[in-house]
Enzyme design. Structure first.
Site, mmCIF file in Angstrom:
data_model
loop_
_atom_site.group_PDB
_atom_site.id
_atom_site.type_symbol
_atom_site.label_atom_id
_atom_site.label_comp_id
_atom_site.label_asym_id
_atom_site.label_seq_id
_atom_site.Cartn_x
_atom_site.Cartn_y
_atom_site.Cartn_z
ATOM 1 C CE1 TYR A 142 -3.338 -2.656 -0.030
ATOM 2 C CE2 TYR A 142 -4.048 -1.947 2.139
ATOM 3 C CZ TYR A 142 -4.222 -2.752 1.023
ATOM 4 O OH TYR A 142 -5.262 -3.634 0.967
ATOM 5 C CE LYS A 189 0.476 -18.007 -1.811
ATOM 6 N NZ LYS A 189 -0.372 -19.202 -1.599
ATOM 7 C CG ASP A 221 -3.390 -19.834 -0.140
ATOM 8 O OD1 ASP A 221 -2.703 -19.820 0.898
ATOM 9 O OD2 ASP A 221 -3.030 -20.417 -1.179
ATOM 10 C CG ASP A 245 -7.575 -3.853 3.640
ATOM 11 O OD1 ASP A 245 -8.652 -3.835 4.259
ATOM 12 O OD2 ASP A 245 -7.348 -3.124 2.656
ATOM 13 C CG ASP A 249 -12.509 -5.562 5.274
ATOM 14 O OD1 ASP A 249 -12.451 -5.094 6.421
ATOM 15 O OD2 ASP A 249 -12.387 -4.871 4.253
#
Length: 372
Positions: A142, A189, A221, A245, A249
């Site tokens: 980001y 990851k 994942d 993030d 959510d």
């Protein structure tokens, strides 16, 4: 205690839900003899309309000279639907996090027994879920360098992390785990990304300082799948910015409404407290926005300043409102007359009358007297 609190209500439903959080904090101040001073400033789309900037200098200055920031929500469809916009409301929030050094975002996720049926997930899978997500907030993709080729056909975003950025939030996550169920799960990851491999190595080293806390690892994942299949397995989740993030959510569906999820963004000198939901422009001004996430963010503000008894009273008031279905329509389809402000009124009344056994909880949402 005296606190100076900067109020950045922002866009959409932000002002409506923030108003109820302030109402709650004022009730706490009255009950416990504290002094909370509130001063407002603009941020997001409304600030762009006023000044051309999503984070005006005056707003940033107010935040830097306040004890805490109470944040609402930002976003406006006229920017969401315009991919060519050079100035966006979200840029104000990202800059605010960076300028205040808010490197750790903390998001509690709890499944309330009285709301299990609201979740799309199986009740037996989510009952008892109590997770705290620690998301790194000022690094990663980001904030990395962004490039677009001259012909507009190729784009890139740099994901970059340093050891220091990883270490500081990792210590916070492990310290939190020591007060909970003593387990940290790193979500990364590492089978693909070099930044994730650095995360894994650094977190392993920091974990040696906390021998009483168990550490395990999940690829992002798989973690996303496990959050749906068996969220009770998690205690503290630690992860980088973008993964956090997305994961946080996703976790909002566990409780049945994103309107329940509060957050704190903390650094070494500053702290900001906000609901994780967006500006929800479709609901603006209709009185249907759920203020509980904002109110629970105010409880996290109180905890941050070690006002734990006060924070617990706020949470008790919230649980009582949920038990009695004094909630907005997203959680109470049987009664759509309970507005944003009436939820706040109930929680305010609960706080201001904590020892009064004659509280008429059944009538408060009807606007009647609360005293029998």
């Amino acid at each position: 205690m005296k606190l100076n609190i900067a109020v950045l209500s922002g866009d959409g439903i932000g002002p409506e839900v923030t108003k109820e959080a302030i109402k709650t904090l004022k009730a706490i101040a009255q009950e416990f003899d504290h002094t909370f001073n509130f001063k407002s400033a603009s941020v997001g789309a409304i600030a762009i309309d006023e000044t051309g900037e999503p984070l005006p200098d005056a707003t940033l200055d107010l935040c830097k000279h306040s004890d805490a920031v109470l944040f609402g929500a930002i976003g406006d469809p006229k920017y969401d639907n315009n991919p060519n916009a050079k100035v966006r409301p979200e840029q104000g929030l990202l800059k605010l996090r960076k300028e205040l050094g808010l490197y750790a975002n903390i998001r509690p996720v709890k499944a309330y027994d009285m709301l299990l049926s609201q979740s799309p997930l199986k009740e037996e899978n989510i009952k008892g879920t109590d997770i705290s997500i620690y998301r790194e907030l000022t690094g990663g993709i980001y904030f990395g360098e962004k490039q677009l080729s001259e012909n507009g056909n190729v784009a890139s975003d740099l994901c970059e992390y340093s050891r220091e950025e990883i270490e500081r939030i990792t210590h916070l996550a492990f310290k939190a785990a020591q007060t909970r169920q003593k387990k940290v799960t790193l979500v990364d990851k590492a089978n693909v990304l070099e930044t994730s491999r650095l995360w894994r190595n650094v977190v392993k080293q920091v974990a040696e300082d906390y021998p009483d806390v168990a550490l395990d690892f999940l690829f992002v994942d798989n973690a996303a799948m496990q959050l749906i299949l068996n969220p009770k397995q998690f205690d503290v989740i630690l992860t980088e910015n973008m993964f956090g993030d997305i994961i946080s959510d996703e976790a909002s569906v566990i409780g049945g409404s994103i309107g329940l999820l509060a957050s704190a963004s903390v650094g070494d000198k500053h702290a900001m407290f906000e609901p994780i939901h967006g500006s929800y422009p479709q609901a603006t001004g209709k009185g249907i926005a759920n203020p509980i996430a904002s109110i629970l963010s105010a409880a996290m503000l109180l905890d941050h300043f070690e006002l734990h008894e006060e924070a617990e009273m706020v949470r008790e008031a919230v649980e009582k409102s949920l038990q009695l279905e004094i909630t907005t329509p997203d959680l109470n389809s049987k009664n759509n007359t309970i507005t944003t402000s009436k939820v706040g009124d109930f929680i305010e009344d609960f706080i201001n009358n904590p020892k009064d056994s004659n509280l008429n909880f059944a009538n408060i949402h009807l606007g009647q007297s609360t005293i029998i």
